[in-house]
Design an enzyme around this catalytic site. Sequence first.
Site, PDB file in Angstrom:
ATOM      1  N   ARG A  16       0.828  -1.210   0.000  1.00  0.00           N
ATOM      2  CA  ARG A  16       0.000   0.000   0.000  1.00  0.00           C
ATOM      3  C   ARG A  16       0.861   1.258   0.000  1.00  0.00           C
ATOM      4  O   ARG A  16       0.577   2.217  -0.721  1.00  0.00           O
ATOM      5  CB  ARG A  16      -0.924  -0.006   1.222  1.00  0.00           C
ATOM      6  CG  ARG A  16      -1.983  -1.103   1.185  1.00  0.00           C
ATOM      7  CD  ARG A  16      -2.823  -1.057   2.449  1.00  0.00           C
ATOM      8  NE  ARG A  16      -1.985  -1.127   3.636  1.00  0.00           N
ATOM      9  CZ  ARG A  16      -1.566  -2.270   4.185  1.00  0.00           C
ATOM     10  NH1 ARG A  16      -1.904  -3.419   3.644  1.00  0.00           N
ATOM     11  NH2 ARG A  16      -0.816  -2.252   5.265  1.00  0.00           N
ATOM     12  N   ILE A  17       1.919   1.277   0.826  1.00  0.00           N
ATOM     13  CA  ILE A  17       2.780   2.459   0.872  1.00  0.00           C
ATOM     14  C   ILE A  17       3.535   2.592  -0.440  1.00  0.00           C
ATOM     15  O   ILE A  17       3.692   3.700  -0.974  1.00  0.00           O
ATOM     16  CB  ILE A  17       3.741   2.381   2.067  1.00  0.00           C
ATOM     17  CG1 ILE A  17       2.944   2.370   3.383  1.00  0.00           C
ATOM     18  CG2 ILE A  17       4.704   3.566   2.055  1.00  0.00           C
ATOM     19  CD1 ILE A  17       3.785   2.106   4.611  1.00  0.00           C
ATOM     20  N   THR A  48      10.024  -2.786   1.894  1.00  0.00           N
ATOM     21  CA  THR A  48       9.594  -4.128   2.266  1.00  0.00           C
ATOM     22  C   THR A  48       9.435  -4.249   3.772  1.00  0.00           C
ATOM     23  O   THR A  48      10.131  -3.581   4.543  1.00  0.00           O
ATOM     24  CB  THR A  48      10.629  -5.175   1.819  1.00  0.00           C
ATOM     25  OG1 THR A  48      11.858  -4.913   2.510  1.00  0.00           O
ATOM     26  CG2 THR A  48      10.872  -5.119   0.338  1.00  0.00           C
ATOM     27  N   SER A  94      11.764   1.457   5.472  1.00  0.00           N
ATOM     28  CA  SER A  94      11.157   0.185   5.878  1.00  0.00           C
ATOM     29  C   SER A  94      11.642  -0.193   7.271  1.00  0.00           C
ATOM     30  O   SER A  94      11.094   0.254   8.281  1.00  0.00           O
ATOM     31  CB  SER A  94      11.483  -0.909   4.862  1.00  0.00           C
ATOM     32  OG  SER A  94      12.892  -1.077   4.725  1.00  0.00           O
ATOM     33  N   ARG A  95      12.692  -0.998   7.337  1.00  0.00           N
ATOM     34  CA  ARG A  95      13.354  -1.347   8.591  1.00  0.00           C
ATOM     35  C   ARG A  95      14.848  -1.380   8.321  1.00  0.00           C
ATOM     36  O   ARG A  95      15.289  -1.771   7.237  1.00  0.00           O
ATOM     37  CB  ARG A  95      12.882  -2.712   9.120  1.00  0.00           C
ATOM     38  CG  ARG A  95      11.464  -2.730   9.673  1.00  0.00           C
ATOM     39  CD  ARG A  95      11.364  -1.906  10.957  1.00  0.00           C
ATOM     40  NE  ARG A  95      10.045  -2.001  11.583  1.00  0.00           N
ATOM     41  CZ  ARG A  95       9.047  -1.177  11.357  1.00  0.00           C
ATOM     42  NH1 ARG A  95       9.191  -0.206  10.459  1.00  0.00           N
ATOM     43  NH2 ARG A  95       7.895  -1.317  12.002  1.00  0.00           N
ATOM     44  N   GLU A 115      18.674   1.278  16.653  1.00  0.00           N
ATOM     45  CA  GLU A 115      17.972   2.535  16.926  1.00  0.00           C
ATOM     46  C   GLU A 115      17.816   2.735  18.436  1.00  0.00           C
ATOM     47  O   GLU A 115      17.431   1.804  19.137  1.00  0.00           O
ATOM     48  CB  GLU A 115      16.602   2.534  16.243  1.00  0.00           C
ATOM     49  CG  GLU A 115      16.709   2.471  14.728  1.00  0.00           C
ATOM     50  CD  GLU A 115      15.356   2.479  14.018  1.00  0.00           C
ATOM     51  OE1 GLU A 115      14.315   2.584  14.718  1.00  0.00           O
ATOM     52  OE2 GLU A 115      15.327   2.377  12.788  1.00  0.00           O
ATOM     53  N   HIS A 159      13.494   7.805  12.507  1.00  0.00           N
ATOM     54  CA  HIS A 159      12.373   6.873  12.376  1.00  0.00           C
ATOM     55  C   HIS A 159      11.042   7.596  12.586  1.00  0.00           C
ATOM     56  O   HIS A 159      10.264   7.292  13.498  1.00  0.00           O
ATOM     57  CB  HIS A 159      12.521   5.713  13.376  1.00  0.00           C
ATOM     58  CG  HIS A 159      11.759   4.487  12.935  1.00  0.00           C
ATOM     59  ND1 HIS A 159      12.136   3.208  13.286  1.00  0.00           N
ATOM     60  CD2 HIS A 159      10.624   4.336  12.184  1.00  0.00           C
ATOM     61  CE1 HIS A 159      11.291   2.324  12.782  1.00  0.00           C
ATOM     62  NE2 HIS A 159      10.361   3.002  12.099  1.00  0.00           N
ATOM     63  N   ILE A 160      10.763   8.539  11.692  1.00  0.00           N
ATOM     64  CA  ILE A 160       9.580   9.394  11.819  1.00  0.00           C
ATOM     65  C   ILE A 160       8.547   9.120  10.734  1.00  0.00           C
ATOM     66  O   ILE A 160       7.695   9.964  10.445  1.00  0.00           O
ATOM     67  CB  ILE A 160       9.968  10.881  11.789  1.00  0.00           C
ATOM     68  CG1 ILE A 160      10.694  11.227  10.473  1.00  0.00           C
ATOM     69  CG2 ILE A 160      10.801  11.245  13.004  1.00  0.00           C
ATOM     70  CD1 ILE A 160      10.837  12.714  10.214  1.00  0.00           C
ATOM     71  N   SER A 190       5.699   7.701  10.351  1.00  0.00           N
ATOM     72  CA  SER A 190       4.284   7.985  10.610  1.00  0.00           C
ATOM     73  C   SER A 190       4.096   9.123  11.605  1.00  0.00           C
ATOM     74  O   SER A 190       3.002   9.319  12.137  1.00  0.00           O
ATOM     75  CB  SER A 190       3.597   6.732  11.153  1.00  0.00           C
ATOM     76  OG  SER A 190       4.178   6.342  12.401  1.00  0.00           O
TER      77      SER A 190
END
Length: 321
Positions: free
Chosen positions: A156-157, A209, A237-238, A267, A286-287, A289
């Site tokens: 979706r993203i 992913t 992603s990660r 992190e 890590h912003i 959202s």
Amino acid sequence: MKPTIYISQPVSEKVRQYLNEYCEVKEWRGEDRIPRETLLKEIANVEGLLTAWHKIDKELLAAAPKLKVVSNVSVGYNNFDVQALKERNVIGTNTPYVLDDTVADLTMALILATARRITELDKYVKDKKWEPVKDEEQFFGLDVHHATIGIIGMGRIGEAVAQRAKFGFDMDVLYHNRSRKPEAEKKYEAEYCELPSLLERADFVVMLTPLTAETHHLLGEQEFKQMKKSAIFINVSRGQTVDEQALIKALQIGEIHGAGLDVYQKEPIEKDNPLLGMCNVVTVPHIGSATAQTREAMAMRAAQNIVAVLTGKGAIDPVTD
């Protein structure tokens, strides 16, 4: 009697009131993150847990024998031991959909910031170094419009990024995914590629992913060598989807042009990480959202998931069957 739940992170009064309608609510009110040992004690008699970052593993499940549902305030759920949850018949949920546009916005922001050297040149001006110059090439960046974007992970993203890239910047869209997305191909004129082809052709490579056993270190030394020397790598992603040491090396020796990073191997990022000293790397904490509206929507979605399970309706967004 209402089921008892535990909230391990701050939530708004609106979310708290919603949960109180259906549950007996216990929550952590400390200023810092709840220590794991404290959490394990607090959840001894709860049926639901609303959290965002705690490792949900056999140890935690053993400490909560009554637990029925863990609701993650995140689209990702790599903090879940999915097999352990299934063995205990505990339902895990996440919060998809509500953050897609916000993360896609950040992705485009990182593309623009790295390509046009926004943070680097912002510092240049604020450091009072801007003087009349004969050669303005020192300020040149890269064009984003009409460039080629390669999206790794067309969920979706990924589709939200493709929409912005295609219709906002007239970019050519390549993508790599576990399965073809015919609708996305038609809607965004996106071209499916095997990973090596995408890496060779894309001006901007965007990692979107989820983190799984298959995607751990999906990009490493060989993959960065396949990219254009002018390419920019974006990761929202990660951190563990990329071999960070290989990325650092690729940047140091000029195998790729730059990077925009929201996520990291560890992190918060370690203070001696070489990425922090590179002017061609944009780093944010890590912003993906991190807007008030989106975080509120995520918390409410997580609350709705936990209530749905505990009232017998079934999870709205299950990640375990």
